[in-house]
Design an enzyme around this catalytic site. Structure first.
Site, mmCIF file in Angstrom:
data_model
loop_
_atom_site.group_PDB
_atom_site.id
_atom_site.type_symbol
_atom_site.label_atom_id
_atom_site.label_comp_id
_atom_site.label_asym_id
_atom_site.label_seq_id
_atom_site.Cartn_x
_atom_site.Cartn_y
_atom_site.Cartn_z
ATOM 1 N N ASP A 134 1.136 -1.235 0.120
ATOM 2 C CA ASP A 134 -0.167 0.141 0.066
ATOM 3 C C ASP A 134 0.930 0.870 0.150
ATOM 4 O OD1 ASP A 134 -2.811 1.608 -0.066
ATOM 5 O OD2 ASP A 134 -2.434 1.501 2.086
ATOM 6 N N TYR A 136 0.906 5.731 -0.519
ATOM 7 C CA TYR A 136 0.452 6.854 0.517
ATOM 8 C C TYR A 136 0.901 7.897 -0.474
ATOM 9 C CZ TYR A 136 0.524 9.624 4.844
ATOM 10 O OH TYR A 136 -0.024 10.764 5.599
ATOM 11 N N HIS A 141 -3.924 14.174 0.916
ATOM 12 C CA HIS A 141 -4.135 12.999 1.993
ATOM 13 C C HIS A 141 -2.953 13.092 2.902
ATOM 14 C CE1 HIS A 141 -5.288 9.465 4.887
ATOM 15 N NE2 HIS A 141 -3.843 8.908 4.010
ATOM 16 N N GLN A 248 -4.233 2.701 15.076
ATOM 17 C CA GLN A 248 -3.136 2.840 14.345
ATOM 18 C C GLN A 248 -2.420 3.818 15.256
ATOM 19 O OE1 GLN A 248 -3.871 4.447 10.687
ATOM 20 N NE2 GLN A 248 -1.992 5.355 9.754
ATOM 21 N N LYS A 261 -4.371 -1.942 10.434
ATOM 22 C CA LYS A 261 -4.732 -2.261 8.905
ATOM 23 C C LYS A 261 -5.200 -3.711 8.187
ATOM 24 C CE LYS A 261 -3.113 2.450 7.679
ATOM 25 N NZ LYS A 261 -4.504 3.137 6.410
ATOM 26 N N THR A 357 -4.955 6.147 0.163
ATOM 27 C CA THR A 357 -6.046 6.976 0.274
ATOM 28 C C THR A 357 -6.079 8.098 -0.809
ATOM 29 O OG1 THR A 357 -5.896 6.710 2.233
ATOM 30 C CG2 THR A 357 -7.486 8.198 2.126
HETATM 31 MN MN MN Z 1 -3.919 2.740 2.965
#
Ligand code: MN
Length: 423
Positions: A134, A136, A141, A248, A261, A357
């Site tokens: 994943d 970022y 965001h 988190q 997550k 995101t």
């Molecule tokens: Mn994510």
């Protein structure tokens, strides 16, 4: 130009107006029915074309595929054949569904066997996901999160404009649309001056993302360049990367996300090929400062994909809480894949790479409840009069995505999942 992308094509299969699945899309997935074992299908309108039966009937004869690759419960075998083969498959299916082509259309007995009403099918997890990464990669965001949790004046960490920041996630809990999830339990530290506590998370959030699925990459030790990247990308899905913000916050230092997550991430059912998205290519945001050479790229590397998130409370109506777009992403997929492999890391067929995101520039385009409700300070109103800071038990989160130009609208359907109370 890719033949199947011709905007003037029309299908003899009925496609409702504003369907995500016109003949220009033809995404692949896995389905079964009461009488049919899981197999590969192509979505068209409100129907599914059964590729296993189509192959058995001889309609896919001059393609580099065997029955095994359609008579299977995941797309991975078919993906082994790579970009050009899957492009030829999509072109062939486009021909067979084209209203100008009578080959299949005029054989009522065959049509009855290969065309299944989607309402009578169960659509399954399309891919056996190998590794899941994943990123970022949305500047808005990262800026919002940095502003909320660190320093508004230095919201981006020093590496952010130089590296497509990412982490290795967990594939075992990536689940298909329609599968409900349970509120995770874990350690949190609600009070600064007290020790941690254990219990159900109180801050369950969605993350509006898209993800891409890879073909087999190169051997360990070699790298994929930004120019080559698209040859190694099979297609894209909508991706809800469920997150527990309170878990988190306590656990992520120093190694990053873990149990906040990995309890669930949901993907949409139909994998839309990069080929189908090609007419919707757009420029990515200008990158300043200039990136290192291995991250430079040429051409339009993003896609104009409208994205939407809604929340449907238990026994109440749906409220749209976010309208965003994939094109806001600062780092594009070619850069993500080039960065991922620049050290010689090998990607394999069926790996899943999440965008991170996706937040846009305006408050209604933020891709998580954390941002939409701004850390709980601006609760989001629901149409039933209640409000949300995070996701409540019984809420169903639905993400949708589609592309549209003058002639064609195509999309991803939806990824929907309901949050159930902790077990
Ligand atoms: Mn994510």
């Amino acid at each position: 130009m890719i033949r199947a992308n011709n905007p003037n094509l029309e299908s003899w299969v009925a496609v409702p107006k504003d369907s995500d699945f016109p003949i220009q899309n033809l995404p692949l997935g896995i389905f079964k029915t009461d009488s049919l074992e899981p197999r590969v299908g192509v979505r068209i309108g409100d129907s599914i074309l059964d590729l296993k039966t189509l192959h058995v009937l001889g309609y896919l004869d001059n393609l580099p595929f065997t029955l095994d690759e359609f008579d299977t419960s995941v797309l991975n075998r078919l993906m082994k054949k790579g970009k050009l083969a899957t492009r030829r498959l999509r072109d062939r299916i486009s021909d067979l569904l084209n209203k100008e082509n009578t080959e299949l259309q005029n054989n009522a007995h065959h049509v009855e066997q290969v065309l299944i009403d989607e309402a009578f099918a169960e659509v399954l997890m399309p891919i056996e996901i190998g590794d899941y990464t994943d990123f970022y990669s949305s500047r808005e965001h990262a800026t919002n999160v940095g502003t909320m949790f660190r320093d508004p004046n230095n919201a981006l960490l020093p590496n952010w404009l130089h590296i497509p920041v990412g982490y290795h996630g967990r594939s075992s809990s990536v689940i298909p649309s329609g599968q409900n999830i349970y509120r995770p339990k874990g350690q949190t530290k609600p009070n600064e001056d007290q020790g941690p506590v254990f219990g159900p998370s109180k801050m369950i959030d969605f993350e509006l993302e898209m993800a891409f699925v890879t073909f087999d990459g190169k051997p360990l030790g070699e790298s994929i360049t930004t120019a080559e990247a698209e040859d190694y990308i099979f297609g894209m899905v909508l991706f809800n990367d469920w997150s527990a913000r309170d878990i988190q916050k306590w656990e992520y230092v120093p190694l990053g996300p873990f149990l906040a997550k990995n309890f669930a991430s949901s993907i949409s059912s139909w994998v839309v090929s990069l080929d189908a998205l090609q007419p919707f290519c757009v420029d990515t945001p200008n990158q300043e400062p200039e990136v290192l050479d291995y991250l430079k790229f040429e051409g339009k590397k993003s896609y104009d994909i409208h994205l939407q998130v809604s929340i449907t409370p238990e026994s109440s109506d749906e409220t749209i809480v976010c309208n965003s777009n994939f094109k806001y992403m600062y780092w594009n997929m070619a850069q993500q894949l080039a960065h991922h492999t620049v050290n010689g890391c090998n990607v394999r067929g069926g790996d899943l790479l999440g965008s991170g995101t996706i937040s846009g520039p305006t408050p209604d385009s933020y891709g998580s409840m954390l941002e939409l409700a701004w850390k709980g300070t601006k609760p989001v109103p629901m149409s039933d009069g209640t409000e949300r800071k995070f996701i409540q038990d019984g809420d169903t989160v639905i993400m949708r995505g589609f592309c549209k130009n003058d002639k064609v609208r195509l999309g991803f359907g939806e990824v929907a999942s309901k949050l159930l109370p902790s077990k």
